[in-house]
Design a protein around this motif. Structure first.
Motif, PDB file in Angstrom:
ATOM      1  N   UNK A 136     -49.262  25.820  66.155  1.00 26.07           N
ATOM      2  CA  UNK A 136     -49.781  24.854  65.187  1.00 26.07           C
ATOM      3  C   UNK A 136     -48.913  23.750  65.552  1.00 26.07           C
ATOM      4  N   UNK A 137     -47.479  23.834  65.437  1.00 27.76           N
ATOM      5  CA  UNK A 137     -46.731  22.753  65.720  1.00 27.76           C
ATOM      6  C   UNK A 137     -46.792  21.954  67.086  1.00 27.76           C
ATOM      7  N   UNK A 138     -46.981  22.756  68.225  1.00 27.43           N
ATOM      8  CA  UNK A 138     -47.348  22.319  69.581  1.00 27.43           C
ATOM      9  C   UNK A 138     -48.609  21.567  69.685  1.00 27.43           C
ATOM     10  N   UNK A 139     -49.414  22.051  68.931  1.00 31.18           N
ATOM     11  CA  UNK A 139     -50.957  21.339  68.918  1.00 31.18           C
ATOM     12  C   UNK A 139     -50.614  20.150  68.161  1.00 31.18           C
ATOM     13  N   UNK A 140     -49.758  19.938  67.147  1.00 29.44           N
ATOM     14  CA  UNK A 140     -49.564  18.683  66.410  1.00 29.44           C
ATOM     15  C   UNK A 140     -48.643  17.632  67.179  1.00 29.44           C
ATOM     16  N   UNK A 141     -47.757  18.129  67.962  1.00 20.39           N
ATOM     17  CA  UNK A 141     -46.928  17.481  68.876  1.00 20.39           C
ATOM     18  C   UNK A 141     -47.751  16.693  70.066  1.00 20.39           C
ATOM     19  N   UNK A 142     -48.886  17.432  70.299  1.00 28.69           N
ATOM     20  CA  UNK A 142     -49.707  16.831  71.372  1.00 28.69           C
ATOM     21  C   UNK A 142     -50.438  15.778  70.828  1.00 28.69           C
ATOM     22  N   UNK A 143     -50.737  15.787  69.435  1.00 34.06           N
ATOM     23  CA  UNK A 143     -51.440  14.421  68.806  1.00 34.06           C
ATOM     24  C   UNK A 143     -50.529  13.397  68.603  1.00 34.06           C
TER      25      UNK A 143
ATOM     26  N   UNK B 121     -38.372  22.538  63.185  1.00 36.93           N
ATOM     27  CA  UNK B 121     -37.488  21.613  63.341  1.00 36.93           C
ATOM     28  C   UNK B 121     -37.013  21.238  64.732  1.00 36.93           C
ATOM     29  N   UNK B 122     -36.940  22.304  65.474  1.00 40.90           N
ATOM     30  CA  UNK B 122     -36.474  22.154  67.161  1.00 40.90           C
ATOM     31  C   UNK B 122     -37.408  21.654  67.722  1.00 40.90           C
ATOM     32  N   UNK B 123     -38.614  22.299  67.411  1.00 44.06           N
ATOM     33  CA  UNK B 123     -40.051  21.777  68.143  1.00 44.06           C
ATOM     34  C   UNK B 123     -40.200  20.204  68.337  1.00 44.06           C
ATOM     35  N   UNK B 124     -40.129  19.712  67.070  1.00 47.00           N
ATOM     36  CA  UNK B 124     -40.131  18.405  66.524  1.00 47.00           C
ATOM     37  C   UNK B 124     -39.161  17.492  67.284  1.00 47.00           C
ATOM     38  N   UNK B 125     -37.763  17.956  67.223  1.00 47.79           N
ATOM     39  CA  UNK B 125     -36.610  17.209  67.826  1.00 47.79           C
ATOM     40  C   UNK B 125     -36.846  17.339  69.286  1.00 47.79           C
ATOM     41  N   UNK B 126     -37.432  18.440  69.925  1.00 44.36           N
ATOM     42  CA  UNK B 126     -37.748  18.527  71.437  1.00 44.36           C
ATOM     43  C   UNK B 126     -38.810  17.230  71.859  1.00 44.36           C
ATOM     44  N   UNK B 127     -39.725  17.330  70.972  1.00 42.92           N
ATOM     45  CA  UNK B 127     -40.701  16.169  71.283  1.00 42.92           C
ATOM     46  C   UNK B 127     -40.329  14.861  71.253  1.00 42.92           C
ATOM     47  N   UNK B 128     -39.123  14.598  70.619  1.00 39.98           N
ATOM     48  CA  UNK B 128     -38.856  12.992  70.366  1.00 39.98           C
ATOM     49  C   UNK B 128     -38.699  12.415  69.141  1.00 39.98           C
ATOM     50  N   UNK B 129     -38.895  13.356  68.144  1.00 39.03           N
ATOM     51  CA  UNK B 129     -38.711  13.147  66.741  1.00 39.03           C
ATOM     52  C   UNK B 129     -37.407  13.032  66.391  1.00 39.03           C
ATOM     53  N   UNK B 130     -36.860  12.034  65.919  1.00 38.51           N
ATOM     54  CA  UNK B 130     -35.505  12.232  65.275  1.00 38.51           C
ATOM     55  C   UNK B 130     -35.447  12.169  63.698  1.00 38.51           C
ATOM     56  N   UNK B 131     -34.644  13.185  63.125  1.00 43.06           N
ATOM     57  CA  UNK B 131     -34.469  13.180  61.722  1.00 43.06           C
ATOM     58  C   UNK B 131     -33.442  12.108  61.047  1.00 43.06           C
ATOM     59  N   UNK B 132     -34.025  11.517  60.200  1.00 44.65           N
ATOM     60  CA  UNK B 132     -33.218  10.325  59.489  1.00 44.65           C
ATOM     61  C   UNK B 132     -33.443  10.476  57.969  1.00 44.65           C
ATOM     62  N   UNK B 133     -32.594  10.937  57.309  1.00 43.73           N
ATOM     63  CA  UNK B 133     -32.794  11.003  55.825  1.00 43.73           C
ATOM     64  C   UNK B 133     -33.059   9.849  55.078  1.00 43.73           C
ATOM     65  N   UNK B 134     -32.625   8.745  55.644  1.00 42.95           N
ATOM     66  CA  UNK B 134     -32.671   7.297  54.934  1.00 42.95           C
ATOM     67  C   UNK B 134     -33.859   6.370  55.769  1.00 42.95           C
ATOM     68  N   UNK B 135     -34.747   7.154  56.483  1.00 44.79           N
ATOM     69  CA  UNK B 135     -35.908   6.472  57.200  1.00 44.79           C
ATOM     70  C   UNK B 135     -37.100   6.277  56.087  1.00 44.79           C
ATOM     71  N   UNK B 136     -37.671   5.202  56.178  1.00 41.26           N
ATOM     72  CA  UNK B 136     -38.999   4.861  55.372  1.00 41.26           C
ATOM     73  C   UNK B 136     -40.167   5.770  55.583  1.00 41.26           C
ATOM     74  N   UNK B 137     -40.002   6.194  56.782  1.00 37.48           N
ATOM     75  CA  UNK B 137     -41.336   7.015  57.373  1.00 37.48           C
ATOM     76  C   UNK B 137     -40.803   8.354  57.200  1.00 37.48           C
ATOM     77  N   UNK B 138     -42.007   9.259  56.757  1.00 38.05           N
ATOM     78  CA  UNK B 138     -41.790  10.552  56.340  1.00 38.05           C
ATOM     79  C   UNK B 138     -42.549  11.591  57.045  1.00 38.05           C
ATOM     80  N   UNK B 139     -42.368  12.722  57.278  1.00 42.06           N
ATOM     81  CA  UNK B 139     -43.319  13.745  57.817  1.00 42.06           C
ATOM     82  C   UNK B 139     -43.056  14.726  56.666  1.00 42.06           C
ATOM     83  N   UNK B 140     -44.138  14.991  56.078  1.00 40.26           N
ATOM     84  CA  UNK B 140     -44.168  16.394  55.242  1.00 40.26           C
ATOM     85  C   UNK B 140     -44.685  17.690  56.182  1.00 40.26           C
ATOM     86  N   UNK B 141     -44.175  18.601  56.082  1.00 38.89           N
ATOM     87  CA  UNK B 141     -44.605  19.967  56.682  1.00 38.89           C
ATOM     88  C   UNK B 141     -44.554  20.998  55.544  1.00 38.89           C
ATOM     89  N   UNK B 142     -46.013  21.363  55.313  1.00 44.98           N
ATOM     90  CA  UNK B 142     -46.546  21.976  53.971  1.00 44.98           C
ATOM     91  C   UNK B 142     -47.086  23.133  54.557  1.00 44.98           C
TER      92      UNK B 142
END
Length: 177
Positions: A169-176, A62-83
């Motif tokens: 793996x998260x860092x590789x995903x953030x690059x994409x 979660x920290x890595x994703x927020x550092x990459x500029x992804x902001x968490x919003x529980x009411x958003x219509x866009x969703x990222x599932x981390x499985x």
């Protein structure tokens, strides 16, 4: 102390030695792209699946994703599932694997045993319930247990290796993204 008590104490010592001496050697994190995704750095709902034992790792991702500029919003219509999914390891020579485990137990940990661990980390992107993209990363390591691996334990502790692989793996995903 009778003979049964001595055997029980010896058995306990063998178990402690067997389970505390463990070193892991990671595989490189590999990726398998299933679909391309078009998510930018926007507000999304982040859902973690399969992390019920891995709270620290969840926080690190979660920290890595927020550092990459992804902001968490529980009411958003866009969703990222981390499985996070555990895969059953496939041993090329299952008989030798079982024999190795038995030898380790009978030798009191003098013969190291080998255990293979494999997982996948998937990032699934959806908007309004429609999957727009998905990336899957293969994570694996070989773990060795027994007295001779004490030398490697300090630098190759399985929990530390596993965290590093999840972050890779998260860092590789953030690059994409």
């Amino acid at each position: 102390m009778n003979c049964n008590g001595k055997i029980l104490n010896l058995f306990q010592v063998v178990l402690v030695i067997f389970f505390l001496n463990c070193a892991a050697f990671p595989d490189p994190v590999t990726s398998k792209e299933r679909k391309t995704h078009s998510f930018g750095k926007e507000k999304v709902r982040i859902v973690f699946i399969g992390f019920y034992r891995y709270e620290q790792e969840k926080k690190m991702i979660l920290e890595r994703l927020s550092t990459a500029g992804i902001t968490e919003d529980p009411n958003s219509s866009s969703e990222v599932e981390v499985i996070l999914q555990k895969k059953e390891p496939v041993y090329k020579y299952l008989f030798l694997h079982r024999l190795n485990f038995l030898l380790t137990f009978l030798s009191g940990g003098m013969v190291p045993s080998h255990i293979r661990t494999e997982q996948t980390l998937t990032f699934r992107y959806s908007k309004l319930g429609v999957v727009e993209g998905e990336s899957t990363y293969q994570i694996g390591m070989d773990q060795w247990r027994g007295i001779p691996v004490v030398i490697f334990m300090i630098t190759q502790w399985p929990n530390r290796i596993y965290k590093e692989q999840l972050i890779d793996a998260t860092e590789l995903e953030i690059k994409e993204i």
